[in-house]
Design a protein around this motif. Structure first.
Motif, PDB file in Angstrom:
ATOM      1  N   ASP A 141       0.834  -1.202   0.000  1.00  0.00           N
ATOM      2  CA  ASP A 141       0.000   0.000   0.000  1.00  0.00           C
ATOM      3  C   ASP A 141       0.870   1.255   0.000  1.00  0.00           C
ATOM      4  OD1 ASP A 141      -2.221  -1.578   0.099  1.00  0.00           O
ATOM      5  OD2 ASP A 141      -2.579  -1.320   2.247  1.00  0.00           O
ATOM      6  N   ILE A 142       0.451   2.240  -0.816  1.00  0.00           N
ATOM      7  CA  ILE A 142       1.111   3.543  -0.828  1.00  0.00           C
ATOM      8  C   ILE A 142       0.039   4.642  -0.840  1.00  0.00           C
ATOM      9  CG2 ILE A 142       3.277   2.762  -1.832  1.00  0.00           C
ATOM     10  CD1 ILE A 142       2.335   3.496  -4.531  1.00  0.00           C
ATOM     11  N   GLY A 143       0.473   5.910  -0.944  1.00  0.00           N
ATOM     12  CA  GLY A 143      -0.415   7.000  -0.586  1.00  0.00           C
ATOM     13  C   GLY A 143      -1.270   7.628  -1.657  1.00  0.00           C
ATOM     14  N   SER A 144      -0.975   7.404  -2.942  1.00  0.00           N
ATOM     15  CA  SER A 144      -1.732   8.092  -3.986  1.00  0.00           C
ATOM     16  C   SER A 144      -1.501   7.414  -5.326  1.00  0.00           C
ATOM     17  CB  SER A 144      -1.312   9.558  -4.076  1.00  0.00           C
ATOM     18  OG  SER A 144       0.020   9.665  -4.585  1.00  0.00           O
ATOM     19  N   GLN A 145      -2.310   7.811  -6.314  1.00  0.00           N
ATOM     20  CA  GLN A 145      -2.111   7.298  -7.666  1.00  0.00           C
ATOM     21  C   GLN A 145      -0.797   7.808  -8.258  1.00  0.00           C
ATOM     22  OE1 GLN A 145      -4.001   4.952  -9.064  1.00  0.00           O
ATOM     23  NE2 GLN A 145      -5.185   4.934  -7.167  1.00  0.00           N
ATOM     24  N   GLU A 146      -0.430   9.032  -7.921  1.00  0.00           N
ATOM     25  CA  GLU A 146       0.854   9.549  -8.409  1.00  0.00           C
ATOM     26  C   GLU A 146       2.008   8.712  -7.855  1.00  0.00           C
ATOM     27  OE1 GLU A 146       3.318  13.716  -8.877  1.00  0.00           O
ATOM     28  OE2 GLU A 146       1.783  13.548  -7.320  1.00  0.00           O
ATOM     29  N   GLU A 147       1.914   8.335  -6.568  1.00  0.00           N
ATOM     30  CA  GLU A 147       2.959   7.498  -5.984  1.00  0.00           C
ATOM     31  C   GLU A 147       3.019   6.129  -6.663  1.00  0.00           C
ATOM     32  OE1 GLU A 147       2.964   7.104  -1.773  1.00  0.00           O
ATOM     33  OE2 GLU A 147       2.976   9.271  -1.429  1.00  0.00           O
ATOM     34  N   ARG A 148       1.863   5.625  -7.094  1.00  0.00           N
ATOM     35  CA  ARG A 148       1.867   4.348  -7.823  1.00  0.00           C
ATOM     36  C   ARG A 148       2.682   4.475  -9.114  1.00  0.00           C
ATOM     37  NH1 ARG A 148      -3.463   2.211  -9.543  1.00  0.00           N
ATOM     38  NH2 ARG A 148      -2.718   0.085  -9.231  1.00  0.00           N
ATOM     39  N   GLY A 149       2.457   5.570  -9.842  1.00  0.00           N
ATOM     40  CA  GLY A 149       3.200   5.767 -11.075  1.00  0.00           C
ATOM     41  C   GLY A 149       4.688   5.950 -10.844  1.00  0.00           C
ATOM     42  N   LEU A 150       5.041   6.699  -9.793  1.00  0.00           N
ATOM     43  CA  LEU A 150       6.449   6.904  -9.477  1.00  0.00           C
ATOM     44  C   LEU A 150       7.107   5.602  -9.017  1.00  0.00           C
ATOM     45  CD1 LEU A 150       6.154  10.328  -7.617  1.00  0.00           C
ATOM     46  CD2 LEU A 150       7.229   9.934  -9.856  1.00  0.00           C
ATOM     47  N   ALA A 151       6.359   4.821  -8.248  1.00  0.00           N
ATOM     48  CA  ALA A 151       6.889   3.533  -7.804  1.00  0.00           C
ATOM     49  C   ALA A 151       7.150   2.625  -9.002  1.00  0.00           C
ATOM     50  CB  ALA A 151       5.924   2.868  -6.827  1.00  0.00           C
ATOM     51  N   TYR A 152       6.239   2.642  -9.972  1.00  0.00           N
ATOM     52  CA  TYR A 152       6.426   1.844 -11.187  1.00  0.00           C
ATOM     53  C   TYR A 152       7.690   2.303 -11.929  1.00  0.00           C
ATOM     54  CZ  TYR A 152       5.627  -0.089 -15.834  1.00  0.00           C
ATOM     55  OH  TYR A 152       5.768  -0.760 -17.022  1.00  0.00           O
ATOM     56  N   LEU A 195      -4.696  -0.780 -13.746  1.00  0.00           N
ATOM     57  CA  LEU A 195      -4.472   0.528 -14.359  1.00  0.00           C
ATOM     58  C   LEU A 195      -5.792   1.238 -14.623  1.00  0.00           C
ATOM     59  CD1 LEU A 195      -1.740  -0.444 -16.988  1.00  0.00           C
ATOM     60  CD2 LEU A 195      -1.513   0.029 -14.540  1.00  0.00           C
ATOM     61  N   PHE A 196      -6.875   0.450 -14.616  1.00  0.00           N
ATOM     62  CA  PHE A 196      -8.225   0.959 -14.804  1.00  0.00           C
ATOM     63  C   PHE A 196      -9.091   0.518 -13.633  1.00  0.00           C
ATOM     64  CE2 PHE A 196      -6.419   0.903 -18.954  1.00  0.00           C
ATOM     65  CZ  PHE A 196      -7.051   1.875 -19.705  1.00  0.00           C
ATOM     66  N   SER A 197     -10.085   1.339 -13.315  1.00  0.00           N
ATOM     67  CA  SER A 197     -11.062   0.944 -12.306  1.00  0.00           C
ATOM     68  C   SER A 197     -12.018  -0.084 -12.900  1.00  0.00           C
ATOM     69  CB  SER A 197     -11.852   2.163 -11.829  1.00  0.00           C
ATOM     70  OG  SER A 197     -12.757   2.582 -12.841  1.00  0.00           O
ATOM     71  N   VAL A 198     -12.920  -0.592 -12.079  1.00  0.00           N
ATOM     72  CA  VAL A 198     -13.865  -1.608 -12.565  1.00  0.00           C
ATOM     73  C   VAL A 198     -14.903  -1.020 -13.514  1.00  0.00           C
ATOM     74  CG1 VAL A 198     -13.569  -3.145 -10.605  1.00  0.00           C
ATOM     75  CG2 VAL A 198     -15.315  -1.348 -10.513  1.00  0.00           C
ATOM     76  N   VAL A 199     -14.957   0.316 -13.647  1.00  0.00           N
ATOM     77  CA  VAL A 199     -15.834   0.937 -14.650  1.00  0.00           C
ATOM     78  C   VAL A 199     -15.018   1.462 -15.827  1.00  0.00           C
ATOM     79  CG1 VAL A 199     -17.717   1.453 -13.078  1.00  0.00           C
ATOM     80  CG2 VAL A 199     -15.848   3.103 -13.320  1.00  0.00           C
ATOM     81  N   ASP A 200     -13.840   0.885 -16.027  1.00  0.00           N
ATOM     82  CA  ASP A 200     -13.002   1.148 -17.197  1.00  0.00           C
ATOM     83  C   ASP A 200     -12.478   2.573 -17.286  1.00  0.00           C
ATOM     84  OD1 ASP A 200     -12.980  -1.423 -18.168  1.00  0.00           O
ATOM     85  OD2 ASP A 200     -14.799  -1.161 -19.347  1.00  0.00           O
ATOM     86  N   ARG A 201     -12.304   3.223 -16.160  1.00  0.00           N
ATOM     87  CA  ARG A 201     -11.705   4.558 -16.165  1.00  0.00           C
ATOM     88  C   ARG A 201     -10.253   4.457 -15.702  1.00  0.00           C
ATOM     89  NH1 ARG A 201     -16.373   8.853 -14.266  1.00  0.00           N
ATOM     90  NH2 ARG A 201     -17.958   8.117 -15.735  1.00  0.00           N
ATOM     91  N   PRO A 202      -9.321   5.011 -16.473  1.00  0.00           N
ATOM     92  CA  PRO A 202      -7.909   4.890 -16.102  1.00  0.00           C
ATOM     93  C   PRO A 202      -7.584   5.702 -14.852  1.00  0.00           C
ATOM     94  CG  PRO A 202      -8.132   6.387 -17.947  1.00  0.00           C
ATOM     95  CD  PRO A 202      -9.496   5.796 -17.727  1.00  0.00           C
ATOM     96  N   TRP A 203      -6.674   5.193 -14.058  1.00  0.00           N
ATOM     97  CA  TRP A 203      -6.096   5.978 -12.973  1.00  0.00           C
ATOM     98  C   TRP A 203      -5.036   6.874 -13.608  1.00  0.00           C
ATOM     99  CZ3 TRP A 203      -8.962   5.952  -8.895  1.00  0.00           C
ATOM    100  CH2 TRP A 203      -9.676   4.801  -8.554  1.00  0.00           C
ATOM    101  N   LYS A 204      -5.458   8.074 -14.012  1.00  0.00           N
ATOM    102  CA  LYS A 204      -4.642   8.891 -14.920  1.00  0.00           C
ATOM    103  C   LYS A 204      -3.256   9.232 -14.370  1.00  0.00           C
ATOM    104  CE  LYS A 204      -8.297  10.864 -17.802  1.00  0.00           C
ATOM    105  NZ  LYS A 204      -8.936  12.108 -18.278  1.00  0.00           N
ATOM    106  N   PRO A 205      -3.119   9.658 -13.108  1.00  0.00           N
ATOM    107  CA  PRO A 205      -1.751   9.974 -12.636  1.00  0.00           C
ATOM    108  C   PRO A 205      -0.817   8.760 -12.706  1.00  0.00           C
ATOM    109  CG  PRO A 205      -3.394  10.884 -11.148  1.00  0.00           C
ATOM    110  CD  PRO A 205      -4.136   9.975 -12.086  1.00  0.00           C
ATOM    111  N   THR A 206      -1.362   7.577 -12.417  1.00  0.00           N
ATOM    112  CA  THR A 206      -0.559   6.351 -12.510  1.00  0.00           C
ATOM    113  C   THR A 206      -0.156   6.074 -13.943  1.00  0.00           C
ATOM    114  OG1 THR A 206      -1.683   5.398 -10.596  1.00  0.00           O
ATOM    115  CG2 THR A 206      -0.538   3.879 -12.042  1.00  0.00           C
ATOM    116  N   VAL A 207      -1.161   6.067 -14.821  1.00  0.00           N
ATOM    117  CA  VAL A 207      -0.939   5.667 -16.215  1.00  0.00           C
ATOM    118  C   VAL A 207      -0.022   6.659 -16.924  1.00  0.00           C
ATOM    119  CG1 VAL A 207      -2.067   5.300 -18.434  1.00  0.00           C
ATOM    120  CG2 VAL A 207      -3.093   4.369 -16.347  1.00  0.00           C
ATOM    121  N   GLU A 208      -0.196   7.948 -16.649  1.00  0.00           N
ATOM    122  CA  GLU A 208       0.643   8.941 -17.321  1.00  0.00           C
ATOM    123  C   GLU A 208       2.122   8.773 -16.938  1.00  0.00           C
ATOM    124  OE1 GLU A 208      -1.233  12.572 -16.197  1.00  0.00           O
ATOM    125  OE2 GLU A 208      -2.831  12.388 -17.712  1.00  0.00           O
ATOM    126  N   LEU A 209       2.369   8.515 -15.660  1.00  0.00           N
ATOM    127  CA  LEU A 209       3.761   8.325 -15.233  1.00  0.00           C
ATOM    128  C   LEU A 209       4.314   7.003 -15.771  1.00  0.00           C
ATOM    129  CD1 LEU A 209       3.435   9.725 -11.643  1.00  0.00           C
ATOM    130  CD2 LEU A 209       5.122  10.501 -13.325  1.00  0.00           C
TER     131      LEU A 209
END
Length: 211
Positions: A141-152, A195-209
């Motif tokens: 677990d981490i703190g935000s979608q941006e952190e997910r992208g940076l971690a990746y 990378l997408f929610s269950v309604v097919d919306r991307p987690w944009k900060p994650t995906v962009e990074l």
């Protein structure tokens, strides 16, 4: 075959009440002596040597032109020199589900030595952000979608510096429903792993990074 008599086996394994080998066939036997632990290590090697050779030889007879990947180990199971040496004999690339906050170079170098230079794929990893996904938990677990992208980014760039890592695989495309997956029961295994929610919306900060 090793112990010959039940008395010798009973002494080595600390089984005071064992009266015959036949009596032990359907009984759980605790591993509580050094001799018993050594026997189980030997059995583990024999079992995997037999299984992996069977798979390897069957694949090679029927498909000689493709690589054999295996066997999606975990951090605990890959940290076993005897198993790694057997695995390296029968696979072309070793796969490893490597969940981590930071890649441990010394640990991986040690494993790479046991594998005799065989390349590796990090075959599963992700990070979960409960605060903005609304999903309660994951493996890491981490703190935000941006952190997910940076971690990746950190994970991939670090993996790329290791000459023996030939690929990484994010788990998985879609989040798991809040209600969980069937085999885990209601509310079990409901993480922000996609990378997408269950309604097919991307987690944009994650995906962009990641892009």
């Amino acid at each position: 075959a090793k112990y010959r008599t039940i008395e010798a086996f009973r002494e080595a394994w600390g089984l005071r009440d064992a009266v015959s080998f036949e009596e032990l066939e359907d009984r759980g036997i605790p591993v509580k002596t050094p001799a018993a632990a050594a026997d189980m290590r030997d059995y583990m090697v024999l079992f995997h040597e037999t299984m992996l050779q069977l798979v390897h030889d069957h694949v090679r007879r029927n498909d000689p032109n493709h690589m054999i990947l295996g066997t999606r180990l975990q951090r605990g199971t890959i940290n076993n020199e005897a198993y790694c040496r057997v695995l390296a004999k029968y696979t072309d690339i070793v796969s490893f589900n490597y969940y981590t906050y930071g890649i441990d170079r010394s640990f991986l170098d040690k494993v790479q030595g046991w594998l005799g230079g065989k390349p590796m794929i990090f075959s599963e990893f992700y990070w979960n952000s409960p605060s903005d996904s609304g999903l309660p938990g994951g493996v890491k677990d981490i703190g935000s979608q941006e952190e997910r992208g940076l971690a990746y980014r950190h994970y991939v760039e670090t993996a790329a510096t290791l000459g023996y890592v030939v690929g990484v695989q994010w788990y998985t495309l879609l989040d798991t429903h809040y209600t969980g997956v069937g085999f885990a029961g209601y509310g079990g295994w409901n993480a922000n792993e996609g990378l997408f929610s269950v309604v097919d919306r991307p987690w944009k900060p994650t995906v962009e990074l990641m892009a």
